[in-house]
Design a protein around this motif. Sequence first.
Motif, PDB file in Angstrom:
ATOM      1  N   GLY A  24       0.815  -1.201   0.000  1.00  0.00           N
ATOM      2  CA  GLY A  24       0.000   0.000   0.000  1.00  0.00           C
ATOM      3  C   GLY A  24       0.848   1.249   0.000  1.00  0.00           C
ATOM      4  O   GLY A  24       0.551   2.221  -0.677  1.00  0.00           O
ATOM      5  N   ARG A 286      -7.902   7.929  -2.176  1.00  0.00           N
ATOM      6  CA  ARG A 286      -7.717   6.584  -1.626  1.00  0.00           C
ATOM      7  C   ARG A 286      -8.294   6.488  -0.216  1.00  0.00           C
ATOM      8  O   ARG A 286      -8.803   5.441   0.190  1.00  0.00           O
ATOM      9  N   THR A 299      -4.646   2.009   5.455  1.00  0.00           N
ATOM     10  CA  THR A 299      -4.647   3.103   4.474  1.00  0.00           C
ATOM     11  C   THR A 299      -4.357   4.434   5.161  1.00  0.00           C
ATOM     12  O   THR A 299      -3.602   5.263   4.633  1.00  0.00           O
TER      13      THR A 299
END
Length: 435
Positions: A24, A286, A299
């Motif tokens: 990520g 995102r 995230t």
Amino acid sequence: MSDFRQQRRRPADRYAVQLDLAQGRGVLLRAAGPIALAVAVQSAGNLAFHALVGRLLDPAAYGALGAVLAAMVMLGIPLGALQTAASAHAAAHGAGRATTLRCLRAVALWTLPAGLVTLAGAPLLKSYFHLAGLGEAVPLAPYLVVAALLATARGLLLGDQKVSTVAGSYLAATVVRLGLGVALTVPFGVAGALVATLMGEVAALATAARRLTGRPDPGPGARLRPRAVGGAAVAVTGLFLFSTADLLLARHHLAGTASGAYVAAATVAKTVLALPAAVMSAVFPRLTAARDRPGRARTLRTAVAAVSGPALLGAVVVAAVPGLVLTLLYGDEYAGATTLVRTLALVAGVTSVVTVLTNAALARHSRATWLPWAGAALEVGLIQLWHGSPLVIAACSAAALLPTLIVVAATEIRAWTRRVPAPLDGSHLAEGVPA
């Protein structure tokens, strides 16, 4: 059972989480890299534009140009709200041809009246800024409309993960502005320089719109709502006030020399936020996509690392050699402001964390976006009470930052670590990386 305990009992799952986090981070860094590079080039191009035009114009004309360009810069707050709202819109609905046209049409209808009012007020602008003619005031009206459309187009591209096209739009604007800046300033003076700036934005809009209108939507398209722009405006304006209130009040409360020292130190310190702000624009979609999905805490951690990591690193570098930075930029007259630069650089670096967390609140449509407003109010109150020296004002800014950071961090960490049920089809496992 908490996620943490599950990870301790299942080493394979813990390894998968670590792998997803690493991947990520790589995705976010790859997404943010092109736009960060483009913004760096644009910043250098802006300095080159000013250097070239400043040599072609006499000081009085350059001062007039600077006044109009400053008015253009002030549009950054509403334009930032438009870009952020469009980015979230595209992350939720996509950004095909129909959605793009509906969004751009709506923004054009919203901004055209403001452009016409600005055009009608050109004589007043001419008088207020002491411009030589109406030709130096008129370009502000079309610039307002074009810049709003460009901010929307860039937001749609960012939400649709077309970061390289956004980077290309910055480069197109820089090249056109520099080329026309020289070609038009010589015969037309200030008006030519302003037209060059306007045409740079037109070139950027053409670059962005060409990519957006090339792909059809699966449905009829979705229009950008004023309410979404209003929500983004709350966050963007609050962050702007939170990060600049000290600078405005320092100019009011301090004497000439001390005021100049604070402005110089604050300008140096806040440069550490330029590139992270560009990275934040790529990271925000995102966060929006991940807000209701398993793995969203990863995230958020990745977003904080991608945005605040460079800001904190830049702050540490500036704090390590403040005298050298001040001397290179402003000369020996500001050598005594090293402690002030150190303090404000560290405040700016930590402020980047508040920026990420506020954008995280915006991504989940939370009222926590009002927290920077509370921080700004606290900062103003402290500085109104204590403003005897530049260092005292900087200390008040730091004192307001600490509780704001604690509250917004506690709010967002709790929200983003709350467990989200995994999809029954296991699709999140197939993706391998957070949104």
